[in-house]
Design an enzyme around this catalytic site. Structure first.
Site, mmCIF file in Angstrom:
data_model
loop_
_atom_site.group_PDB
_atom_site.id
_atom_site.type_symbol
_atom_site.label_atom_id
_atom_site.label_comp_id
_atom_site.label_asym_id
_atom_site.label_seq_id
_atom_site.Cartn_x
_atom_site.Cartn_y
_atom_site.Cartn_z
ATOM 1 N N GLU A 1 0.849 -1.182 0.000
ATOM 2 C CA GLU A 1 0.000 0.000 0.000
ATOM 3 C C GLU A 1 0.887 1.235 0.000
ATOM 4 O O GLU A 1 1.830 1.330 0.787
ATOM 5 C CB GLU A 1 -0.900 -0.006 1.235
ATOM 6 C CG GLU A 1 -1.884 1.155 1.281
ATOM 7 C CD GLU A 1 -2.994 0.906 2.258
ATOM 8 O OE1 GLU A 1 -3.617 -0.176 2.180
ATOM 9 O OE2 GLU A 1 -3.237 1.770 3.116
ATOM 10 N N TYR B 1 -11.370 -5.218 11.212
ATOM 11 C CA TYR B 1 -10.605 -4.784 12.379
ATOM 12 C C TYR B 1 -10.452 -5.936 13.376
ATOM 13 O O TYR B 1 -11.371 -6.206 14.157
ATOM 14 C CB TYR B 1 -11.293 -3.591 13.041
ATOM 15 C CG TYR B 1 -11.382 -2.392 12.131
ATOM 16 C CD1 TYR B 1 -10.404 -1.416 12.132
ATOM 17 C CD2 TYR B 1 -12.438 -2.265 11.214
ATOM 18 C CE1 TYR B 1 -10.464 -0.327 11.267
ATOM 19 C CE2 TYR B 1 -12.508 -1.183 10.344
ATOM 20 C CZ TYR B 1 -11.525 -0.222 10.383
ATOM 21 O OH TYR B 1 -11.592 0.844 9.521
ATOM 22 N N HIS C 1 -13.272 -1.942 15.406
ATOM 23 C CA HIS C 1 -13.227 -0.517 15.091
ATOM 24 C C HIS C 1 -13.418 0.276 16.373
ATOM 25 O O HIS C 1 -14.232 -0.093 17.233
ATOM 26 C CB HIS C 1 -14.328 -0.172 14.086
ATOM 27 C CG HIS C 1 -14.218 1.202 13.516
ATOM 28 N ND1 HIS C 1 -14.710 2.313 14.167
ATOM 29 C CD2 HIS C 1 -13.653 1.653 12.365
ATOM 30 C CE1 HIS C 1 -14.462 3.399 13.433
ATOM 31 N NE2 HIS C 1 -13.822 3.024 12.336
#
Length: 317
Positions: free
Chosen positions: A18, A179, A183
């Site tokens: 990324e 997650y 989250h």
């Protein structure tokens, strides 16, 4: 090729990276300098992040203030196209709810469709720094699940203008965030899983996780997803600790835990050079354990630190 097709066609764990788009005013060469060394590992796809615009206030000569929109890293669609052209790899632009209305989102998706980019990562995105909580744009999406629904509708030929005749169906492969440590806005892990499943039911094709440093949390996350009936591929996202400050900043900004053994090892380091060595070795061992677990792909959050990830990838792949 779609992310899910890459995963299905591979007999081994894939690698992906990324990257951040260049800052406004910077050359794209700064991005190529990061990606050129990483191409050694033949990533089938590259993620390109998006950072929403912020509002700042500039003082006018008369003493009043003017609200100005500031976009630090524009051009995600163009960056994705440039990467595909230069490296012949698929790209995954991040689409966020924040800062966009539904029409702007549709226009971005149409541009991506024209360019032959058929992978997207659908995210709600962060609140603006000036806001205490996320506020959707006027006629925009409040939740990522609604963004997923809009993308999936276009895949069915359903656009915002309901009177279009013979509208072309797009063919986006939709990724969503997961997650392993929940989250930060979710009241509990079970509620967070419920929201994740809603995104899957809305049309998501795979999950890419928030970073984590304790693999057991990822293993438990996968197990709980499967028990909840979430059966799409789950790609773990990881990065190394590279300086002492991150021991405090990462838990504060990303709401994740640093394992005691890692934190203790960092505390014993004399300087950040030693910290980076500890963090790199931890990431290498973490990667090897995840491959042994059978993950379909390892996704690395590079943040421009190319030499570190070259070392990690050479040790793992």
């Amino acid at each position: 090729m779609k992310v899910t097709e890459h995963l299905a066609n591979s007999q081994k764990t894939l690698i992906s990276f990324e990257i951040l788009p260049p800052l406004k005013g910077k050359s794209i060469e700064s991005l190529y300098n990061v990606l050129d060394p990483l191409m050694e590992f033949q990533p089938p796809f590259i993620n390109v992040t998006y950072h929403r615009s912020e509002y700042i206030f500039k003082r006018r000569p008369d003493g009043s203030f003017e609200q100005v929109v500031l976009s630090k890293r524009p051009g995600t669609v163009g960056i994705c196209s440039a990467i595909r052209y230069r490296y012949k790899v698929d790209t995954i632009p991040h689409l966020v709810c924040g800062g966009f209305n539904k029409d702007a989102t549709e226009d971005a998706l149409i541009d991506l469709h024209y360019l032959g980019i058929n992978n997207v990562l659908a995210l709600r995105g962060d609140a603006m720094k000036s806001e205490s909580e996320f506020i959707a744009s006027e006629n925009g999406h409040r939740y990522a699940v609604d963004l997923v629904r809009q993308i999936n509708n276009m895949n069915k030929g359903v656009y915002l203008e309901d009177d279009l005749e013979n509208a072309v169906c797009t063919d986006f492969c939709i990724g969503i965030a997961g997650y392993p440590e929940k989250h930060f806005e979710a009241p509990n892990f079970k509620t967070d899983l419920k929201h994740l499943k809603q995104k899957v039911e809305a049309g998501a094709d795979y999950i890419m996780t928030q970073m984590f440093f304790d693999n057991q949390k990822f293993f438990d996350f996968v197990k709980q997803c499967r028990e909840e009936g979430i059966n799409i591929p789950i790609i773990p996202g990881i990065k190394p600790i590279v300086n002492r400050k991150q021991i405090a900043s990462i838990p504060r900004h990303f709401y994740i835990e640093i394992p005691h053994d890692l934190a203790e090892a960092v505390e014993k380091c004399k300087d950040d050079k030693e910290v980076a060595r500890v963090g790199t070795e931890w990431c290498i061992q973490q990667s090897k354990e995840l491959i042994e677990f059978g993950v379909p792909c390892l996704h690395y959050y590079t943040m421009g630190r190319v030499a570190t990830f070259v070392e990690i990838a050479r040790a793992v792949f």
